[in-house]
Scaffold this motif. Structure first.
Motif, PDB file in Angstrom:
ATOM      1  N   ALA A   1       0.858  17.112  10.930  1.00 43.36           N
ATOM      2  CA  ALA A   1       0.347  18.062   9.936  1.00 43.36           C
ATOM      3  C   ALA A   1       0.461  19.053  10.236  1.00 43.36           C
ATOM      4  N   GLY A   2      -0.386  19.228  11.408  1.00 46.57           N
ATOM      5  CA  GLY A   2      -1.309  20.266  12.138  1.00 46.57           C
ATOM      6  C   GLY A   2       0.507  21.280  13.001  1.00 46.57           C
TER       7      GLY A   2
ATOM      8  N   SER B   1       2.304  22.700  10.662  1.00 44.69           N
ATOM      9  CA  SER B   1       1.839  23.962   9.723  1.00 44.69           C
ATOM     10  C   SER B   1       2.022  25.486  10.993  1.00 44.69           C
TER      11      SER B   1
ATOM     12  N   SER C   1       5.608  26.397  11.681  1.00 39.02           N
ATOM     13  CA  SER C   1       5.594  27.289  10.390  1.00 39.02           C
ATOM     14  C   SER C   1       4.706  28.706   9.892  1.00 39.02           C
ATOM     15  N   ALA C   2       3.618  28.844  10.521  1.00 38.36           N
ATOM     16  CA  ALA C   2       2.747  29.413  10.062  1.00 38.36           C
ATOM     17  C   ALA C   2       3.473  30.863  11.172  1.00 38.36           C
TER      18      ALA C   2
ATOM     19  N   ALA D   1      -2.094  29.259   6.172  1.00 39.30           N
ATOM     20  CA  ALA D   1      -1.926  28.183   6.130  1.00 39.30           C
ATOM     21  C   ALA D   1      -2.907  27.106   6.597  1.00 39.30           C
TER      22      ALA D   1
ATOM     23  N   LEU E   1      -3.953  25.906   2.869  1.00 32.80           N
ATOM     24  CA  LEU E   1      -2.021  24.705   2.814  1.00 32.80           C
ATOM     25  C   LEU E   1      -2.723  23.705   3.657  1.00 32.80           C
ATOM     26  N   LEU E   2      -2.950  23.178   5.033  1.00 28.79           N
ATOM     27  CA  LEU E   2      -3.118  22.542   5.763  1.00 28.79           C
ATOM     28  C   LEU E   2      -4.548  21.527   5.151  1.00 28.79           C
TER      29      LEU E   2
ATOM     30  N   SER F   1      -3.109  20.060   1.133  1.00 32.81           N
ATOM     31  CA  SER F   1      -2.051  19.678   0.866  1.00 32.81           C
ATOM     32  C   SER F   1      -2.400  17.777   1.651  1.00 32.81           C
TER      33      SER F   1
ATOM     34  N   PHE G   1      -2.271  22.131  15.322  1.00 35.78           N
ATOM     35  CA  PHE G   1      -2.397  23.396  14.352  1.00 35.78           C
ATOM     36  C   PHE G   1      -2.087  24.732  15.645  1.00 35.78           C
TER      37      PHE G   1
ATOM     38  N   TYR H   1       1.198  26.520  17.282  1.00 37.34           N
ATOM     39  CA  TYR H   1       1.292  28.128  16.878  1.00 37.34           C
ATOM     40  C   TYR H   1       1.098  29.144  18.895  1.00 37.34           C
TER      41      TYR H   1
ATOM     42  N   VAL I   1      -7.607  31.016  11.179  1.00 38.56           N
ATOM     43  CA  VAL I   1      -7.162  28.868  10.048  1.00 38.56           C
ATOM     44  C   VAL I   1      -8.156  28.483  10.194  1.00 38.56           C
TER      45      VAL I   1
END
Length: 225
Positions: free
Chosen positions: A52-53, A56, A59-60, A138, A141-142, A145, A161, A165, A208
């Motif tokens: 998930a991280g 994310s 995507s960020a 981000a 939402l992380l 969700s 994450f 990034y 974050v």
């Protein structure tokens, strides 16, 4: 009629009332009722925290770069820049993306300022807010969700994450270079030195974490009740 004659009778009203009350009590305690309990918990995705991280973070960064590319395209269309002796849009978007995080743009080891030949006043103020907003959303939402059961899960998600990034930022800095035309010109680059990692890494961690903290507050308050 004989006095000894007996009639068959049904259950008494008292027994019926006791039977009905026992059924009502059993139905009221059914845990499958969707309205049971004071409130229902929000459904979250059951995925690995590091996955998930990772998703994310990628995507960020993609969103930040897309916004920078849009700003560059608008500036070129409005100002009429973008001649053959100028860098391409995707390279300019790379400079803007990294510069909006605070990474210096250098030529020959000296900083040339943010937004060279690009209308510094417009891009330096607008795009500086883009990574801040994206990272805040981000992080929110992380945590909001994804199902993070323990603190180690949250740390793993936020850590992956930041690493994803930062890895993409490093890759962009290596390919987003441009050499102006002229006699032995120095290339324009974003060096990946210690200040680069501290600047971008610090930006990611701070914002974050703020977004994640805001998302975690309602759950912490509910657990204390």
């Amino acid at each position: 009629m004989s006095s000894n004659q007996q009639y068959e009778t049904g259950p008494s009203l008292k027994d019926e009332r006791e039977f009905d009350e026992s059924e009502d009590d059993g139905d009221s305690g059914n845990g499958d009722d969707p309205t049971d309990g004071p409130r229902r918990r929000r459904r979250k995705l059951a995925v690995s925290p590091w996955k998930a991280g990772l998703a994310s973070g990628v995507s960020a960064f993609a969103v930040v770069y897309a916004v920078a590319y849009h700003f560059v395209s608008v500036l070129i269309a409005v100002s009429g820049t973008g001649a053959e002796d100028e860098p391409s849009r995707w390279i300019l978007a790379g400079f803007v993306t990294l510069g909006s995080h605070g990474a210096p743009i250098e030529q020959g080891g000296e900083s040339i300022g943010f937004g060279f030949r690009m209308g510094q006043g417009f891009l330096s103020h607008v795009t500086a807010l883009v990574p801040v907003v994206v990272l805040l959303v981000a992080g929110y939402l992380l945590v909001r969700s994804v199902r993070l059961e323990t603190r180690s899960d949250a740390g793993l998600a936020l850590g992956s994450f930041g690493l994803s990034y930062l890895a993409i930022a490093v890759g962009l800095s290596l390919i987003a270079t441009w050499t102006p035309e002229g006699t032995n010109p120095e290339p324009i680059t974003v060096p990946t030195d210690a200040s680069f990692f501290l600047t971008i890494g610090g930006t990611v961690v701070v914002f974050v974490a703020i977004g994640a903290a805001v998302a975690a507050v309602p759950g912490l308050l509910a657990d204390d009740r």
